[in-house]
Design a protein around this motif. Structure first.
Motif, PDB file in Angstrom:
ATOM      1  N   LYS A  50     -47.067 -61.772 -58.237  1.00 40.00           N
ATOM      2  CA  LYS A  50     -47.549 -61.203 -59.493  1.00 40.00           C
ATOM      3  C   LYS A  50     -48.948 -61.723 -59.809  1.00 40.00           C
ATOM      4  CE  LYS A  50     -42.979 -60.550 -61.569  1.00 40.00           C
ATOM      5  NZ  LYS A  50     -42.110 -60.827 -62.732  1.00 40.00           N
ATOM      6  N   GLY A  51     -49.881 -60.792 -59.844  1.00 43.89           N
ATOM      7  CA  GLY A  51     -51.242 -61.144 -60.216  1.00 43.89           C
ATOM      8  C   GLY A  51     -51.479 -60.899 -61.698  1.00 43.89           C
ATOM      9  N   LEU A  52     -52.740 -60.943 -62.082  1.00 47.21           N
ATOM     10  CA  LEU A  52     -53.080 -60.753 -63.493  1.00 47.21           C
ATOM     11  C   LEU A  52     -52.715 -59.353 -63.980  1.00 47.21           C
ATOM     12  CD1 LEU A  52     -56.568 -62.510 -63.609  1.00 47.21           C
ATOM     13  CD2 LEU A  52     -54.383 -63.387 -64.450  1.00 47.21           C
ATOM     14  N   GLY A  53     -52.801 -58.359 -63.057  1.00 44.29           N
ATOM     15  CA  GLY A  53     -52.491 -56.989 -63.452  1.00 44.29           C
ATOM     16  C   GLY A  53     -51.050 -56.822 -63.876  1.00 44.29           C
ATOM     17  N   ILE A  54     -50.106 -57.276 -63.029  1.00 41.70           N
ATOM     18  CA  ILE A  54     -48.683 -57.133 -63.343  1.00 41.70           C
ATOM     19  C   ILE A  54     -48.303 -58.013 -64.528  1.00 41.70           C
ATOM     20  CG2 ILE A  54     -46.348 -57.526 -62.464  1.00 41.70           C
ATOM     21  CD1 ILE A  54     -47.296 -56.691 -59.733  1.00 41.70           C
ATOM     22  N   ILE A  55     -48.866 -59.217 -64.599  1.00 42.53           N
ATOM     23  CA  ILE A  55     -48.588 -60.102 -65.736  1.00 42.53           C
ATOM     24  C   ILE A  55     -49.049 -59.451 -67.043  1.00 42.53           C
ATOM     25  CG2 ILE A  55     -49.187 -62.306 -66.807  1.00 42.53           C
ATOM     26  CD1 ILE A  55     -49.316 -63.488 -63.967  1.00 42.53           C
ATOM     27  N   GLY A  56     -50.215 -58.809 -67.014  1.00 48.00           N
ATOM     28  CA  GLY A  56     -50.708 -58.112 -68.203  1.00 48.00           C
ATOM     29  C   GLY A  56     -49.796 -56.969 -68.602  1.00 48.00           C
ATOM     30  N   MET A  57     -49.276 -56.234 -67.608  1.00 48.63           N
ATOM     31  CA  MET A  57     -48.343 -55.150 -67.893  1.00 48.63           C
ATOM     32  C   MET A  57     -47.071 -55.687 -68.549  1.00 48.63           C
ATOM     33  SD  MET A  57     -48.864 -53.100 -64.302  1.00 48.63           S
ATOM     34  CE  MET A  57     -47.654 -51.825 -64.586  1.00 48.63           C
ATOM     35  N   GLU A  58     -46.562 -56.810 -68.031  1.00 46.50           N
ATOM     36  CA  GLU A  58     -45.350 -57.402 -68.598  1.00 46.50           C
ATOM     37  C   GLU A  58     -45.577 -57.866 -70.039  1.00 46.50           C
ATOM     38  OE1 GLU A  58     -43.137 -59.142 -64.606  1.00 46.50           O
ATOM     39  OE2 GLU A  58     -44.481 -60.446 -65.750  1.00 46.50           O
ATOM     40  N   GLU A  59     -46.739 -58.455 -70.305  1.00 44.55           N
ATOM     41  CA  GLU A  59     -47.024 -58.928 -71.663  1.00 44.55           C
ATOM     42  C   GLU A  59     -47.148 -57.764 -72.639  1.00 44.55           C
ATOM     43  OE1 GLU A  59     -50.520 -61.252 -71.187  1.00 44.55           O
ATOM     44  OE2 GLU A  59     -49.461 -63.027 -70.410  1.00 44.55           O
TER      45      GLU A  59
END
Length: 367
Positions: A332-341
Motif C-alpha cells: 500500500k502506497g500513498l495512493g491506496i492509503i489516501g483512498m482508505e482515509e
C-alpha cells in the motif's frame, strides 16, 4: 546506391593492384598512372549531377579502362562490367539487356581472363540491380512518409480548427445561458420587486391620511414580495442540475479524458438509483476512481480497465479493475492509503485484490 558502387570499384582496384604488382613489376609506373586517371574520372563522375556529363564521364571511364587493358595490364578489363552496366542503365529498362552488354567484351578477351571477367560481370550486375531496387524502395518510402506527413499536418489543422470551434461554441453557449438567466430575472423577479416597491412607497405616503388604504397596499407589497421570492426559488431550482447528473457526468468526463490520453481502453458501467448518492459520496467516488486509473496507467501494464458503479440496497459499490499482471504481494502506497482515509471518513471501506489483474473496490454506506 552510389556508395555500394564506389565501394565495389575500390575493391576491384585493390584486387587488380595486388595481382598487377605481383606479375608485372616493370610497368608499375604505368599501372599507377592508369589507377590515378581512372580514379579521377570516377570521382568527378559522382560529384557532378548533370546526367549528360555523367554519361560522357562513363564513356571516358570505359575508354580509360579499355586503354589500360590493351597497353598496361589485361586485369584492367575487370573494371569494364560495372562501368558498362552503369552507362547502359540510363538507356535500357530491362535488366537482362544490361547483363548481356556487360558480357560482350568477353568475346574479345584472352581465354585465361574469361572466367574471371564473367564472374566480375555477373557480380557487378547483381550489385547494381540490388542497389537500384534498394534506391527505388527508399524513394518510395520517402514519398509515403512525405504523404503521411502532409496528412498528419492536415489532421492536426482540422483538430485545431475543431478545438477552436468547440471552444467558441462553449463560450457562445455560456453567453446565451447568461442572457437567458438575466432576461428571466428581469421579466419575473424584477417586475415583482418593482411592483412591491411602488406599493410600499404608496403605503408610506398614505400611512397618516388613510391608514386602511396604506395597510391594504402594504399587504399587496408583501404578497408580491412572496411571489417574487417563490419565483427566485423556482428559477434557481430549474437552473441547478440534479446531484446524480453532476456526479455521473463528471465520472464520464473523467473516463473519456483518460481514454483520449492513454492507450488503455476504459469502460464505465453503472446501475441502480443514482439519486440517493450524496454529494460527498460522489466526491469520494470521483477521487478514488482517479487514483485507481492513475495506478493502472503507471504499474499494471494493462490493456483494459473497467469501472463498475452499482447502487445496492444499503451501499454503493464502485470497482476499478484492470487486466494487468497484478502482483503477488500488495504494497500500500500513498495512493491506496489516501483512498482508505477518504472512504473511512464516511464510514466506508476499500478492498484491494490482485489475484486476477488488479482491482480496487470502494464500498460506501447509504442512509
Amino acid at each position: 546506391m552510389e556508395f555500394w558502387i564506389i565501394f565495389t570499384k575500390l575493391l576491384l582496384l585493390v584486387y587488380i593492384a595486388y595481382l598487377a604488382v605481383q606479375t608485372n613489376i616493370s610497368h608499375i609506373s604505368w599501372i599507377v598512372l592508369a589507377f590515378l586517371v581512372y580514379f579521377c574520372a570516377n570521382i568527378t563522375l559522382y560529384i557532378i549531377k548533370n546526367n549528360t556529363i555523367k554519361r560522357i564521364l562513363h564513356m571516358v571511364s570505359i575508354a580509360i579502362t579499355t586503354g589500360a587493358y590493351l597497353f598496361v595490364d589485361p586485369l584492367f578489363s575487370l573494371l569494364l562490367p560495372l562501368s558498362i552496366v552503369e552507362l547502359a542503365a540510363g538507356f535500357f529498362d530491362k535488366k537482362i539487356t544490361l547483363l548481356i552488354l556487360s558480357l560482350l567484351p568477353i568475346l574479345y578477351m584472352n581465354e585465361s581472363l574469361k572466367p574471371l571477367y564473367g564472374l566480375v560481370a555477373c557480380l557487378s550486375f547483381m550489385i547494381l540491380s540490388l542497389t537500384t531496387i534498394y534506391s527505388d524502395r527508399l524513394v518510395k518510402n520517402e514519398a509515403q512518409i512525405d504523404t503521411m506527413r502532409k496528412k498528419l499536418q492536415k489532421l492536426t489543422k482540422n483538430i485545431n480548427e475543431n478545438t477552436e470551434y468547440i471552444r467558441q461554441s462553449e463560450y457562445t453557449f455560456k453567453l446565451e445561458e447568461r442572457n437567458r438567466i438575466s432576461q428571466e430575472i428581469h421579466d419575473k423577479i424584477g417586475h415583482s420587486m418593482t411592483g412591491a416597491l411602488f406599493q410600499m412607497e404608496a403605503s408610506k405616503r398614505l400611512m397618516e391620511t388613510d391608514p386602511q388604504k396604506a395597510t391594504e397596499l402594504l399587504q399587496n407589497a408583501i404578497n408580491i414580495s412572496k411571489e417574487g421570492i417563490e419565483n427566485i426559488r423556482l428559477t434557481l431550482k430549474n437552473m441547478k442540475p440534479p446531484t446524480e447528473q453532476v456526479g455521473i457526468h463528471r465520472l464520464k468526463l473523467l473516463i473519456d479524458d483518460f481514454n483520449a490520453k492513454q492507450q488503455i481502453k476504459t469502460v464505465l458501467t453503472h446501475e441502480g438509483n443514482l439519486d440517493i448518492i450524496a454529494p460527498i459520496q460522489w466526491k469520494i467516488i470521483h477521487e478514488n476512481v482517479t487514483e485507481a486509473l492513475t495506478n493502472a496507467m503507471k504499474y499494471s501494464h494493462a490493456t483494459h480497465v473497467s469501472v463498475d458503479l452499482k447502487v445496492l440496497n444499503k451501499l454503493v459499490r464502485v470497482e476499478v479493475k484492470d487486466n494487468g499482471a497484478g502482483t503477488a504481494m500488495i504494497k500500500k502506497g500513498l495512493g491506496i492509503i489516501g483512498m482508505e482515509e477518504r472512504t473511512a471518513s464516511v464510514h466506508g471501506k476499500i478492498i484491494v485484490d490482485s489475484s486476477d489483474g488488479f482491482s480496487v473496490t470502494t464500498l460506501l454506506p447509504l442512509g
